[in-house]
Design a protein around this motif. Sequence first.
Motif, PDB file in Angstrom:
ATOM      1  N   PRO A  56      -6.631   1.889  -4.225  1.00 22.75           N
ATOM      2  CA  PRO A  56      -5.327   1.430  -4.902  1.00 22.75           C
ATOM      3  C   PRO A  56      -4.047   0.836  -3.772  1.00 22.75           C
ATOM      4  N   VAL A  57      -3.249   0.203  -4.032  1.00 22.80           N
ATOM      5  CA  VAL A  57      -2.246  -0.325  -3.471  1.00 22.80           C
ATOM      6  C   VAL A  57      -1.028   0.222  -3.866  1.00 22.80           C
ATOM      7  N   LYS A  58      -0.161   0.892  -3.118  1.00 18.46           N
ATOM      8  CA  LYS A  58       0.967   1.847  -3.451  1.00 18.46           C
ATOM      9  C   LYS A  58       2.254   1.273  -2.741  1.00 18.46           C
ATOM     10  N   VAL A  59       3.069   0.795  -3.475  1.00 18.91           N
ATOM     11  CA  VAL A  59       4.365   0.178  -3.001  1.00 18.91           C
ATOM     12  C   VAL A  59       5.598   0.746  -3.747  1.00 18.91           C
ATOM     13  N   LYS A  60       6.848   0.611  -3.004  1.00 17.50           N
ATOM     14  CA  LYS A  60       8.191   0.843  -3.824  1.00 17.50           C
ATOM     15  C   LYS A  60       8.476  -0.218  -4.784  1.00 17.50           C
ATOM     16  N   SER A  64       7.350  -6.125  -2.052  1.00 15.50           N
ATOM     17  CA  SER A  64       6.346  -7.025  -2.113  1.00 15.50           C
ATOM     18  C   SER A  64       5.038  -6.203  -1.827  1.00 15.50           C
ATOM     19  N   ALA A  65       3.913  -6.802  -2.415  1.00 13.32           N
ATOM     20  CA  ALA A  65       2.632  -5.959  -2.493  1.00 13.32           C
ATOM     21  C   ALA A  65       1.499  -6.895  -2.009  1.00 13.32           C
ATOM     22  N   THR A  66       0.764  -6.482  -1.153  1.00 13.43           N
ATOM     23  CA  THR A  66      -0.346  -7.281  -0.781  1.00 13.43           C
ATOM     24  C   THR A  66      -1.780  -6.718  -1.402  1.00 13.43           C
ATOM     25  N   LEU A  67      -2.442  -7.455  -1.885  1.00 13.06           N
ATOM     26  CA  LEU A  67      -3.581  -6.877  -2.614  1.00 13.06           C
ATOM     27  C   LEU A  67      -4.795  -7.256  -1.849  1.00 13.06           C
ATOM     28  N   PRO A  68      -5.553  -6.552  -0.869  1.00  9.73           N
ATOM     29  CA  PRO A  68      -6.318  -7.141   0.289  1.00  9.73           C
ATOM     30  C   PRO A  68      -7.957  -7.258  -0.535  1.00  9.73           C
ATOM     31  N   CYS A  69      -8.376  -8.465   0.032  1.00  4.01           N
ATOM     32  CA  CYS A  69      -9.762  -9.035  -0.281  1.00  4.01           C
ATOM     33  C   CYS A  69     -10.224  -9.787   0.918  1.00  4.01           C
ATOM     34  N   SER A  70     -11.635  -9.216   1.362  1.00  7.34           N
ATOM     35  CA  SER A  70     -11.974  -9.989   2.615  1.00  7.34           C
ATOM     36  C   SER A  70     -13.536 -10.525   1.976  1.00  7.34           C
ATOM     37  N   GLU A  71     -13.602 -11.908   1.923  1.00  9.73           N
ATOM     38  CA  GLU A  71     -14.891 -12.046   1.483  1.00  9.73           C
ATOM     39  C   GLU A  71     -14.819 -13.654   1.836  1.00  9.73           C
ATOM     40  N   ARG A  72     -15.923 -14.334   2.538  1.00  6.23           N
ATOM     41  CA  ARG A  72     -16.212 -15.752   2.619  1.00  6.23           C
ATOM     42  C   ARG A  72     -16.586 -16.312   1.087  1.00  6.23           C
ATOM     43  N   MET A 128       2.147  -3.255 -12.643  1.00  2.31           N
ATOM     44  CA  MET A 128       1.346  -2.081 -12.340  1.00  2.31           C
ATOM     45  C   MET A 128       0.171  -2.064 -12.923  1.00  2.31           C
ATOM     46  N   LYS A 129      -0.572  -2.983 -12.474  1.00  3.12           N
ATOM     47  CA  LYS A 129      -1.912  -3.261 -13.277  1.00  3.12           C
ATOM     48  C   LYS A 129      -3.416  -3.136 -12.218  1.00  3.12           C
ATOM     49  N   ARG A 130      -4.420  -3.408 -12.964  1.00  2.00           N
ATOM     50  CA  ARG A 130      -5.636  -3.730 -12.223  1.00  2.00           C
ATOM     51  C   ARG A 130      -5.880  -5.163 -12.027  1.00  2.00           C
ATOM     52  N   GLY A 137     -16.463 -17.583  -9.920  1.00  2.00           N
ATOM     53  CA  GLY A 137     -17.007 -16.982 -11.017  1.00  2.00           C
ATOM     54  C   GLY A 137     -17.736 -15.560 -10.753  1.00  2.00           C
ATOM     55  N   LYS A 138     -17.874 -15.426  -9.608  1.00  2.00           N
ATOM     56  CA  LYS A 138     -18.441 -14.064  -9.341  1.00  2.00           C
ATOM     57  C   LYS A 138     -17.411 -13.125  -8.695  1.00  2.00           C
ATOM     58  N   ASP A 139     -17.220 -11.741  -9.326  1.00  2.00           N
ATOM     59  CA  ASP A 139     -16.268 -10.855  -9.100  1.00  2.00           C
ATOM     60  C   ASP A 139     -16.526 -10.416  -7.290  1.00  2.00           C
ATOM     61  N   VAL A 140     -15.442 -10.539  -6.536  1.00  2.00           N
ATOM     62  CA  VAL A 140     -15.778  -9.961  -5.290  1.00  2.00           C
ATOM     63  C   VAL A 140     -14.711  -8.831  -4.965  1.00  2.00           C
ATOM     64  N   CYS A 141     -13.436  -8.826  -5.767  1.00  2.00           N
ATOM     65  CA  CYS A 141     -12.565  -7.476  -5.040  1.00  2.00           C
ATOM     66  C   CYS A 141     -11.902  -7.076  -6.553  1.00  2.00           C
ATOM     67  N   ASP A 142     -11.742  -5.828  -6.598  1.00  2.00           N
ATOM     68  CA  ASP A 142     -10.913  -5.048  -7.539  1.00  2.00           C
ATOM     69  C   ASP A 142     -10.025  -4.159  -7.116  1.00  2.00           C
ATOM     70  N   VAL A 143      -8.773  -4.388  -7.363  1.00  2.00           N
ATOM     71  CA  VAL A 143      -7.740  -3.603  -6.792  1.00  2.00           C
ATOM     72  C   VAL A 143      -6.480  -3.085  -7.747  1.00  2.00           C
ATOM     73  N   GLN A 144      -5.998  -1.876  -7.911  1.00  2.00           N
ATOM     74  CA  GLN A 144      -5.154  -1.524  -8.642  1.00  2.00           C
ATOM     75  C   GLN A 144      -3.813  -1.268  -7.803  1.00  2.00           C
ATOM     76  N   LEU A 145      -2.907  -1.890  -8.487  1.00  2.00           N
ATOM     77  CA  LEU A 145      -1.549  -1.886  -7.948  1.00  2.00           C
ATOM     78  C   LEU A 145      -0.633  -0.603  -8.643  1.00  2.00           C
TER      79      LEU A 145
END
Length: 252
Positions: A56-60, A64-72, A128-130, A137-145
């Motif tokens: 999960p990404v946690k900020v004040k 600003s919040a950056t949700l990471p995702c690395s995928e070609r 504050m969601k997922r 159409g293919k899911d590659v990243c799943d991040v909770q803020l």
Amino acid sequence: MQRSFGKTSTSETRTLSRGRSTAAPRSVMQSCSSALCVLILLTITFTTGSVSADSPVKVKLHDSATLPCSERCSGLVRWTEFINPRDTLAECDQTSCRSVKEGYQMIHDEYLKGNLSLTITDADFSKMKRYMCDCDGKDVCDVQLQIEALKTPLQKTTGESLMLNLDIAEEVEVLYNSTGAAGPSSGQICTVAGRSLQCEPEYKQRASLTAALELRNVTPSDSGVYTVMDKRNEKAIHVFTVTVQGMNIFTA
């Protein structure tokens, strides 16, 4: 809108099996019973066909919040809320990136390098969601803020009112832990559904609901920690540490 002051638990899962083989090896299929084969197939399906959640990404609040995702990805990349997969927040393709909803951004140069991260420019409690990222159409990243809970110390004098801001319009719950020597047992004090307020007998005559939860005529026994929880995410959003002092009485 419904607010409740209590404790429940929720959970949500999402399994995906796009473009992945779930066939068991032929040798296994030939040597197992039908019941065992079904179990093996289910295990393979749910093990290989799901996208695991990233850290999960946690900020004040309001950072600003950056949700990471690395995928070609050579096609269309989309970010959505987990519960609204058809509602695009931001997207990129080989020609450009677009902020479909205000406050959500992707950078095209980074997309071309395989960095599909999403930036949320103003992270408030409503965000504050997922979140999910997909490539064609293919899911590659799943991040909770997550957003750090606000912390507010309050000092009150006997007879004053205690105002607990609820901070969000969504359903919330308030947990109470007593620190007063003569305080009541910790736990639920009130529930709110719409404009209907239900409280434990010792609070019925003192509690009311406006833009905040008001507790009138506090005494030292009301000292303690009051935690406002986002019920959907089961995360604290505001923690009030309350100290109630007795009235000063001066005598000649």
